[in-house]
Design a protein around this motif. Structure first.
Motif, PDB file in Angstrom:
ATOM      1  N   UNK A 261       0.825  -1.217   0.000  1.00 30.54           N
ATOM      2  CA  UNK A 261       0.000   0.000   0.000  1.00 30.54           C
ATOM      3  C   UNK A 261       0.856   1.262   0.000  1.00 30.54           C
ATOM      4  N   UNK A 262       1.848   1.325   0.872  1.00 30.98           N
ATOM      5  CA  UNK A 262       2.676   2.533   0.964  1.00 30.98           C
ATOM      6  C   UNK A 262       3.403   2.795  -0.353  1.00 30.98           C
ATOM      7  N   UNK A 263       3.891   1.727  -0.994  1.00 34.55           N
ATOM      8  CA  UNK A 263       4.604   1.889  -2.259  1.00 34.55           C
ATOM      9  C   UNK A 263       3.679   2.395  -3.355  1.00 34.55           C
ATOM     10  N   UNK A 264       2.491   1.806  -3.471  1.00 40.23           N
ATOM     11  CA  UNK A 264       1.564   2.201  -4.527  1.00 40.23           C
ATOM     12  C   UNK A 264       1.034   3.614  -4.314  1.00 40.23           C
ATOM     13  N   UNK A 265       0.729   3.960  -3.075  1.00 39.28           N
ATOM     14  CA  UNK A 265       0.237   5.309  -2.799  1.00 39.28           C
ATOM     15  C   UNK A 265       1.318   6.340  -3.106  1.00 39.28           C
ATOM     16  N   UNK A 266       2.545   6.081  -2.666  1.00 38.69           N
ATOM     17  CA  UNK A 266       3.645   7.010  -2.949  1.00 38.69           C
ATOM     18  C   UNK A 266       3.897   7.128  -4.451  1.00 38.69           C
ATOM     19  N   UNK A 267       3.800   6.007  -5.155  1.00 37.11           N
ATOM     20  CA  UNK A 267       4.028   6.022  -6.601  1.00 37.11           C
ATOM     21  C   UNK A 267       2.961   6.841  -7.312  1.00 37.11           C
ATOM     22  N   UNK A 268       1.713   6.677  -6.924  1.00 33.95           N
ATOM     23  CA  UNK A 268       0.652   7.435  -7.593  1.00 33.95           C
ATOM     24  C   UNK A 268       0.754   8.923  -7.273  1.00 33.95           C
ATOM     25  N   UNK A 269       1.053   9.277  -6.028  1.00 33.82           N
ATOM     26  CA  UNK A 269       1.222  10.687  -5.681  1.00 33.82           C
ATOM     27  C   UNK A 269       2.399  11.292  -6.450  1.00 33.82           C
ATOM     28  N   UNK A 270       3.459  10.508  -6.627  1.00 38.55           N
ATOM     29  CA  UNK A 270       4.642  10.986  -7.342  1.00 38.55           C
ATOM     30  C   UNK A 270       4.331  11.239  -8.815  1.00 38.55           C
ATOM     31  N   UNK A 271       3.733  10.251  -9.484  1.00 36.53           N
ATOM     32  CA  UNK A 271       3.414  10.402 -10.907  1.00 36.53           C
ATOM     33  C   UNK A 271       2.376  11.496 -11.109  1.00 36.53           C
ATOM     34  N   UNK A 272       1.377  11.551 -10.233  1.00 33.33           N
ATOM     35  CA  UNK A 272       0.341  12.576 -10.344  1.00 33.33           C
ATOM     36  C   UNK A 272       0.932  13.975 -10.206  1.00 33.33           C
ATOM     37  N   UNK A 273       1.856  14.147  -9.270  1.00 34.29           N
ATOM     38  CA  UNK A 273       2.484  15.456  -9.083  1.00 34.29           C
ATOM     39  C   UNK A 273       3.318  15.849 -10.294  1.00 34.29           C
ATOM     40  N   UNK A 274       4.088  14.899 -10.836  1.00 34.41           N
ATOM     41  CA  UNK A 274       4.890  15.196 -12.018  1.00 34.41           C
ATOM     42  C   UNK A 274       4.013  15.570 -13.207  1.00 34.41           C
ATOM     43  N   UNK A 275       2.924  14.824 -13.393  1.00 34.16           N
ATOM     44  CA  UNK A 275       2.047  15.099 -14.538  1.00 34.16           C
ATOM     45  C   UNK A 275       1.380  16.466 -14.432  1.00 34.16           C
ATOM     46  N   UNK A 276       0.910  16.814 -13.240  1.00 35.86           N
ATOM     47  CA  UNK A 276       0.200  18.081 -13.077  1.00 35.86           C
ATOM     48  C   UNK A 276       1.155  19.272 -13.116  1.00 35.86           C
ATOM     49  N   UNK A 277       2.322  19.127 -12.500  1.00 33.93           N
ATOM     50  CA  UNK A 277       3.283  20.226 -12.531  1.00 33.93           C
ATOM     51  C   UNK A 277       3.797  20.470 -13.947  1.00 33.93           C
ATOM     52  N   UNK A 278       3.813  19.428 -14.769  1.00 32.85           N
ATOM     53  CA  UNK A 278       4.272  19.589 -16.137  1.00 32.85           C
ATOM     54  C   UNK A 278       3.333  20.399 -17.006  1.00 32.85           C
ATOM     55  N   UNK A 279       2.107  20.654 -16.530  1.00 32.73           N
ATOM     56  CA  UNK A 279       1.158  21.465 -17.286  1.00 32.73           C
ATOM     57  C   UNK A 279       1.373  22.957 -17.072  1.00 32.73           C
ATOM     58  N   UNK A 280       2.185  23.319 -16.092  1.00 28.84           N
ATOM     59  CA  UNK A 280       2.431  24.727 -15.831  1.00 28.84           C
ATOM     60  C   UNK A 280       3.380  25.297 -16.884  1.00 28.84           C
ATOM     61  N   UNK A 281       3.286  26.599 -17.160  1.00 28.73           N
ATOM     62  CA  UNK A 281       4.200  27.197 -18.151  1.00 28.73           C
ATOM     63  C   UNK A 281       5.653  27.151 -17.685  1.00 28.73           C
TER      64      UNK A 281
END
Length: 231
Positions: free
Chosen positions: A74-94
């Protein structure tokens, strides 16, 4: 000098130093933690409450359907999803860079985790793990062919994980770049014609935000399904 639309996906370099490491590490300081808060505080702020709700939702959707043996992931999957989600969303910024548009990073995440699920299955239930390569009731003549096909389908899983994440984000970013360039050109040449393009760009940005969230969820969900077959 003619620039390609794909130049936005090149790893940025400043003074000869690749900045992809900085882009990968940037999301972690933005995630709130309980560490700065006093231990006797019962109430948290809105940001921390939102994060706790998101973590609880991830656990309910991805972790709880697994067998009890998979709950330790659980800890690994939650951390992985938060990590990928943060990278994807931050990449939308100018003026930002999206590390997940690099196939090397996506495969670097997909291959070790997929291999870990395979090793867990080979260690805990080797007979059941090998049984997945041959469906029950297969005719004798088709056994060699199906074993080869199923083996290839298992080996291609990390490649499909990495390519799916990279291809979806790359296509969305490229489309936003093309439409924004067209909007800028129309804004300088024909201002009224730029208004529909602005509306299209706005809705496309919303769609790409949804894609960034969905791709992070799909990446972790598929890994959990691979784990479910091996526990």
């Amino acid at each position: 000098m003619t620039l390609s639309a794909f130049d936005q996906f090149l790893s940025p370099v400043y003074l000869g130093v690749p900045l992809i490491a900085l882009a990968i590490l940037l999301p972690w300081p933005l995630l709130p933690t309980l560490a700065p808060a006093p231990l006797h505080r019962w109430l948290s702020n809105r940001l921390l409450s939102s994060q706790n709700w998101l973590i609880g939702w991830i656990v309910n959707q991805v972790i709880l359907p697994l067998n009890p043996g998979g709950h330790k992931w659980a800890a690994l999957f939650v951390s992985l999803m938060m990590f990928i989600l943060s990278l994807n969303l931050l990449g939308l910024l100018p003026y930002t860079f999206t590390p997940t548009t690099q196939l090397s990073l996506s495969l670097g995440l997909a291959f070790p985790l997929w291999l870990a699920t395979v090793i867990v299955g080979a260690r805990n239930q080797p007979t059941e793990a090998l049984a997945h390569l041959l469906p029950k009731g297969t005719p004798t003549l088709l056994i060699p062919v199906l074993i080869v096909i199923e083996t290839i389908s298992v080996l291609i899983r990390p490649l499909s994980l990495g390519v799916r994440l990279t291809a979806n984000l790359t296509a969305g970013h490229l489309l936003i770049q093309l439409i924004s360039s067209a909007m800028l050109f129309l804004l300088l040449q024909m201002s009224p014609a730029a208004i529909p393009t602005m509306i299209i760009l706005f809705f496309l940005t919303l769609l790409e935000t949804a894609v960034a969230v969905i791709q992070a969820y799909v990446f972790v969900l598929l890994l959990s399904l691979y784990l479910q077959e091996n526990i």
